[in-house]
Structures are given as structure tokens and as C-alpha cells.
Design a protein around this motif. Structure first.
Motif: not given
Length: 351
Positions: A176-180, A200-207, A124-131
Motif C-alpha cells: 500500500v502506497s505510503n504505508v508500512i 529516514r531519521d524519524f521514528q514513531m514509537p508503538v507500545h 511518520l505517524s500511527v493511528a494509536d501508539q498503544n495496541v
């Protein structure tokens, strides 16, 4: 000695400290982890500890000492009761860590989190943790995931939603497939804070930082709470902003210098021409003063005619001599000097 004290006075898994559980990250990258705490610990020391169990946990960075090292950094927002730790240059050795708070003479409190470091694509990932979002507008945050299964969107210390809910009017789209894709509408200042995607049991924080949208017609000063933003991001913004501020004044200054130099060159050229003309006029006047002189001598000789004999006897032996300087017609008589005087000499010859 510090580890012994730490081992005795520590209460793992305390509800007074909350954080995410498990994060999937790529080797060599960086990750920021938010840790919330109860308000009564506002003025207590916070720290990051590394290790699977408390007995072997080691201090890495603390809020009461240097807050940034080569690998770790820590910041705190007491108004939100959150401290953030950033771990850089991740390796397979970076696994278990603790968000911890000193509790003076009582047992410390903390929560453990796990980093799953991979050389491939993270779970699980994001392009930038700070938006950054703007008040009254909406923002969309995309979380990419690798495996199939349910996804959700949560706010740190609050509830989670899967399709739509009351977390800042968030709407989730999984077309979109594989994107929330999470869209938050009608943003407010209080919408700022830490959120995270769940797979599932993974999280990805975003500020998320919500601020006033800049306008091209006015200068708006915006406050951004940098304490929750990683050091690397703060450095990038601090280097770009001064350049943008100086760009326009510097361009104007260069333009003014160029114009000033052009005017100076023109004035110098005009002055040289005037000096040349003045010198030529002066030389011309000098030549006129010295060369426009006419010398004349008039002599009367005896006249043979009888009727003038008597008069000639008295006048014929007189010689008249004159020196007359001749001026051009353009010269003004009123400005004449000593050389403008006519000298006459009368010499009487003996008979």
C-alpha cells in the motif's frame, strides 16, 4: 541551585540510557516517548528535562514527585527497565527534551530526543501508539509516512528489520502506497514492549501489550502493564470498563424490580376483592339473624259442641304464644346461638 548541580553532574549521550532520536508530531496532539536504562539504575530517580543543551535544561517531571501535571506525565516499568514520558498539547515550542537518570553522587546520565511539531501531516505517524494483541495470534500495525524512501521496523533496545526478520516473527509489507504494514505472528507474553517505525531519521514509537484473548464462555482476568501506557489512555479505559461490568447486573436488577411490582399489584387487587366479599357476607348474616324471625300466637276459644264441653272448660281459656326464628336450609343447626331457642308461654285465663 538545582540547575547548577545538574550542570556539573551530567553525562549527555550516555549508552546507559536509550530512546528514539526524532519524532514528527501534529500540533495540539500528544506523544509518548519510551526511555530504557541499564539495570543498575533500577532504583534511581528518572526525569524529563527540556532544552537543547544541558546548561539550559529544566526539570519538567520526575519519578520521585508528582508524576502527572497538566502537560507532562511519567511512568516506570522496573521489570522492563523502561520509563515513559508523555507530552500533551504539543506546540512549536516543544522541541528538544532529555530522558535522564540521576546517578546519586556521580554524573547524571541521559539521551536527548527531538520533537518536530507540524500543523500539517506528520512525516511518520500511527493511528494509536498503544495496541493490544492476543497470545498465539497475530497483529498488524500500520505506520503511515509522507515522503518516499526506505522504511524499517525496530524493537527498543534491539535490532531492526526491513522485510522480515527475527523480531517476534515480524513481516513488513509496503504494497500500500505510503504505508508500512508490520505483521507480528505467534504472539507471546514476552512480545510485549516498545517498538518503533523508522523513516529516514524519524521514528514513531508503538507500545504492544500481549494478553490472553477474552472468551465469551468464561471470565478471564488479564493483567495489563499500565505503567507504559499514557495517562490519557488509562483514563479512557478506566471509565469504559466499569460501565461494561455494571451493564448486565443493572439490567437484571431492573427486570426483577418490575416483576416484583407486578406481583405486588396483583396480590393487592386480590386482597381487596376478598375483603369486599367478606364484608358482604357479614352484612347478609346480620340481616338473617335479625329478619328471619316469625312471631305466632295461638288462642283456643270455647267450642260450642256438647261433646267437647267438659274438655273445653279446662282448655279453652289457655293461650299459647310462640316466638320461632326461622333459619334458611343452608344454615347448620349445630352452629345455632342463643337466638335459635324457641320460647313458649302458657297463660291461663280465669274462668
Amino acid at each position: 541551585m538545582l540547575n547548577i548541580f545538574h550542570s556539573i553532574f551530567f553525562s549527555p549521550g550516555s549508552e546507559s540510557v536509550k530512546t528514539i532520536n526524532k519524532v514528527s508530531v501534529k500540533a495540539g496532539a500528544s506523544v509518548s516517548i519510551p526511555c530504557s536504562y541499564d539495570g543498575k539504575y533500577k532504583n534511581h530517580v528518572k526525569y524529563l528535562c527540556k532544552g537543547y543543551v544541558w546548561s539550559s535544561c529544566t526539570y519538567e517531571i520526575r519519578t520521585d514527585s508528582q508524576r502527572e501535571t497538566g502537560k507532562y506525565s511519567i511512568s516506570e516499568d522496573k521489570s522492563q527497565r523502561i520509563f515513559t514520558v508523555t507530552i500533551k498539547q504539543l506546540t512549536a515550542d516543544d522541541t528538544y527534551y532529555w530522558c535522564a537518570v540521576e546517578n546519586n553522587n556521580e554524573a547524571d546520565i541521559g539521551q536527548r530526543f527531538l520533537l518536530s511539531v507540524t500543523t500539517g501531516t506528520p512525516i511518520l505517524s500511527v493511528a494509536d501508539q498503544n495496541v493490544i494483541g492476543y497470545i498465539g495470534e497475530k497483529i498488524t500495525i500500520n505506520c503511515s509516512y509522507r515522503d518516499s524512501g526506505g522504511v524499517s521496523w525496530c524493537k527498543l533496545g534491539s535490532t531492526c528489520v526491513t522485510v522480515s526478520g527475527n523480531i517476534d516473527a515480524a513481516t513488513i509489507n509496503t504494497a500500500v502506497s505510503n504505508v508500512i504494514s508490520v505483521t507480528m505472528s505467534g504472539l507471546k507474553s514476552e512480545s510485549s514492549g516498545w517498538y518503533y517505525c523508522v523513516k529516514r531519521d524519524f521514528q514513531m514509537p508503538v507500545h504492544l501489550t500481549v494478553t490472553v484473548k477474552p472468551s465469551g464462555n468464561q471470565c478471564i482476568t488479564t493483567y495489563i502493564d499500565w505503567s507504559n501506557i499514557p495517562t490519557e489512555t488509562r483514563k479512557e479505559n478506566s471509565s469504559v470498563t466499569p460501565l461494561m461490568i455494571l451493564a448486565i447486573p443493572l439490567s437484571v436488577l431492573i427486570f426483577i424490580v418490575i416483576v416484583a411490582l407486578s406481583i405486588l399489584f396483583v396480590l393487592r387487587g386480590t386482597k381487596r376483592v376478598k375483603n369486599k366479599d367478606s364484608t358482604a357476607s357479614k352484612v347478609s348474616l346480620d340481616l338473617q339473624n335479625e329478619g328471619d324471625l316469625t312471631y305466632a300466637e295461638v288462642s283456643f276459644k270455647k267450642n260450642k259442641a256438647a261433646q267437647f264441653e267438659t274438655q273445653a272448660a279446662s282448655d279453652a281459656d289457655v293461650t299459647y304464644s310462640s316466638v320461632v326464628p326461622v333459619k334458611k336450609q343452608s344454615a347448620r343447626r349445630s352452629e345455632g346461638k342463643d337466638e335459635d331457642v324457641t320460647y313458649s308461654t302458657i297463660i291461663r285465663h280465669k274462668q
